[in-house]
Design an enzyme around this catalytic site. Sequence first.
Site, PDB file in Angstrom:
ATOM      1  N   LEU A   1       0.837  -1.198   0.000  1.00 25.15           N
ATOM      2  CA  LEU A   1       0.000   0.000   0.000  1.00 25.15           C
ATOM      3  C   LEU A   1       0.868   1.242   0.000  1.00 25.15           C
ATOM      4  O   LEU A   1       1.843   1.319   0.730  1.00 25.15           O
ATOM      5  CB  LEU A   1      -0.859   0.016   1.272  1.00 25.15           C
ATOM      6  CG  LEU A   1      -2.308  -0.326   1.045  1.00 25.15           C
ATOM      7  CD1 LEU A   1      -2.429  -1.774   0.606  1.00 25.15           C
ATOM      8  CD2 LEU A   1      -3.093  -0.105   2.328  1.00 25.15           C
ATOM      9  N   LYS A   2       0.487   2.187  -0.820  1.00 25.24           N
ATOM     10  CA  LYS A   2       1.261   3.421  -0.877  1.00 25.24           C
ATOM     11  C   LYS A   2       0.671   4.368   0.154  1.00 25.24           C
ATOM     12  O   LYS A   2      -0.407   4.900  -0.035  1.00 25.24           O
ATOM     13  CB  LYS A   2       1.146   4.010  -2.287  1.00 25.24           C
ATOM     14  CG  LYS A   2       2.183   5.032  -2.574  1.00 25.24           C
ATOM     15  CD  LYS A   2       2.217   5.375  -4.036  1.00 25.24           C
ATOM     16  CE  LYS A   2       3.144   6.550  -4.317  1.00 25.24           C
ATOM     17  NZ  LYS A   2       3.487   7.407  -3.211  1.00 25.24           N
ATOM     18  N   GLU A   3       1.376   4.519   1.230  1.00 26.43           N
ATOM     19  CA  GLU A   3       0.892   5.452   2.253  1.00 26.43           C
ATOM     20  C   GLU A   3       1.228   6.867   1.806  1.00 26.43           C
ATOM     21  O   GLU A   3       2.072   7.075   0.939  1.00 26.43           O
ATOM     22  CB  GLU A   3       1.549   5.139   3.605  1.00 26.43           C
ATOM     23  CG  GLU A   3       1.302   3.730   4.121  1.00 26.43           C
ATOM     24  CD  GLU A   3      -0.149   3.476   4.547  1.00 26.43           C
ATOM     25  OE1 GLU A   3      -0.921   4.442   4.648  1.00 26.43           O
ATOM     26  OE2 GLU A   3      -0.503   2.296   4.768  1.00 26.43           O
TER      27      GLU A   3
END
Length: 738
Positions: A103-105
Amino acid sequence: MYDSALLAELAAASTQKASAGKVKRHTNQVWDAPGLTIESWKFNEWDYYSTKVKLPIPSRGLFTKEDQIVVRGYDKFFNVGEVESTKWNSILTETTGPYALTLKENGCKIMIGGYNGKLIVTSKNRTGPQENDYKNHSLAATNWIKARLKEAGKTEQELASELEEKDLTAVGEFCDDNFEEHVLAYPPESAGIYLNGLNRNTREFQTLAPNVVNELGARYGFLRTDFLMVEGVDETKQFLEKCAETGAYNGRDIEGFVVRCKKDGKDFFFKYKFKEPYLMYREWRTATHVILKDPQAAWKSKMHKEATNEFLKFARPYLKSHPELAEKIQKEGKGIIELREKFLEYSNLDPEQLLQLQINEKGTDKYVLIPVATIGCGKTTVALTLASLYGWGHVQNDDVSSKSGKFRTFSNRISQAFSEHDVVIVDRNNHQFRERQQLFEAMDLMADANGYDMHYIGLDFLPNGPAQKEWEVTLSRVMNRGDNHQTIRNMDRPAVEAIMKGFRGRYQPITVAKEPDSNFELVIDVNCARGSKDNVTAVVSALNDAYDMDLETKPEELNAAFSAALEHKAKIPVGTQPAQKRATWSFFCIRVDSKEMMQLLASNLQGNPFWQELQVSKGMSLKQEFHVTLAHKASEKTQFKALKTKYHKLLTGSKENGFVDLNVEEPVIVESICWNTRIMAAAVSLPGEHCSSNFHPHITVGMAKGVPPKEANAMMNNYDNRVEIKPVRLTGRLCAFR
Ligand code: IDP
């Protein structure tokens, strides 16, 4: 890892020119370690995209101590479609699984390494105290780590030693709304460093699997980056596209995924950023700043028009009744997320439903690319290349030569271009708010009249402002361009510099938080210091990204279009061409045949002392050609105006100099010959319709050297001598002289 070869290459690159892959070196003081410094190396962002420059190591973020790599970021990775290697067809055919999707935070990047048992916590390119230290990312991250290590029963030294022994850099995303708000929300319970990678400290990019990362992270109290493993590439693509429909994963809004896989047996990353609802949120954020600055301001962006209107209907009164929130947003840049969540709660719609509002009543999408630049930034070159590759409209302000009503003509041409194209580039500097305002207003009218959904896209050629480097690049380009420009021609260097400095001085940078620039739906970074070809690529990938345009660029086609653009010859407007210069004239006349005239003079002036002198004396000058002047340029007499106009019409089309035959025969009757001590002329009458600007029409015969021919006129009025002759009719031809 020790790598003296790499360090030598970096040192060499630090002395390069910016265009050849310069790296910036900076000595950083390590936190809590007096006397310990570490070197950081920062490349120019555009060099990661360049096909020409080969960087010694394409990592984003690199820290070294002497010859040792201490902290190493990921190799720069790109969004899907952003560069050749991340186009779907390359990904589908050249990469191998398994695909780890993390997941790209949405925060800021933090890297952690160990050196001599000391923990080194860095932002992308810095650690330790900095000048202008209003918000120090590495300090905030260090403090968070210290607190978490304590909670986890660990020490800084333990973490430092583990990383040092394994020769690894831990990479994480620091997300904390309390420290810095980005677009997605990170309230206290979910704030902190999401660990997402462990890189080997080697020149070649090597990174460990996500489960190894999470195992280490858990032991030291880091937040976990969720990931999922997918075997095949087709499945990966399907999964990403499905998530993109909502911009959420597991019910949570996210920015996108980073995908880790292999290419040629090596670690290869690409990212897949969701457009929505991220872009919609970003628009709300900008709109909020606009209405806080000026509560009367209208919001005109069309990308999420309906949803944003709904948002603003709520936000305007809400901010009025919650001045503390308004102040927090304005002064600290915090609170936007709170406002958004209040709105979502109030509207009882989820982001997907809000996005659906868009689909109603759509007009024809029209995209206008608006450069914001100064002279020599490459506007025309980029525009010509794009227009040639994709058949877009290109309207050049410099092609409008009229001074009065210039903008009207420009705007009419833009309107015409929209009737033929969906994408139009309006090639003008637009370097001031006033100019941008003028364009937005004119194009809003066009949109209303034609049912267009107008998308305003800014091309920011000076994202760092008109700094020294940009000045040097543009000045040298403009000097090299020479006269190949519609208006900057025939000028020496100081004159060119003066014009360019004028633009530079008046330049007002794009400020999307306020009118008129809040009209920009998208602003693309096309820094002029980068080559124009790379800027073309930047425009294409940004449009693909934002609007799913699916524009394809084959390198050979791009090269050909770009070369043609560099070779382009500007249309020199009528009025400044040399040919036009020759259209001016000094007088119109009837020329008679010199042989006939000489015979006439010789037969009537035998034994005349002035005539004899004219033939033999060096102090005298006998005319070689003979004419009757009809209208002189210098003559202001209005009664000759019509005549001049008529003659002038005959002249158009001709490019010769000197006497220009206008192809009209006119009779001339010579009646007498007059002279004084200085000049001799033949008095004539003109049976044709032509008047003469001279009171006494005449043909000048000759004069003493130094006597101006125009003296003949005065002499005819008051001659000393005159011989009557039998009138002789000569056939003359109408001529202009220039
Ligand atoms: P402008 O429209 O912003 O004034 P252009 O006319 O496009 O700028 O460019 C100025 C000059 O620089 C032109 O002669 C053009 O051929 C040249 N030029 C533009 N981009 C590049 C580049 O990337 N490399 C080398 N020359 C360039």
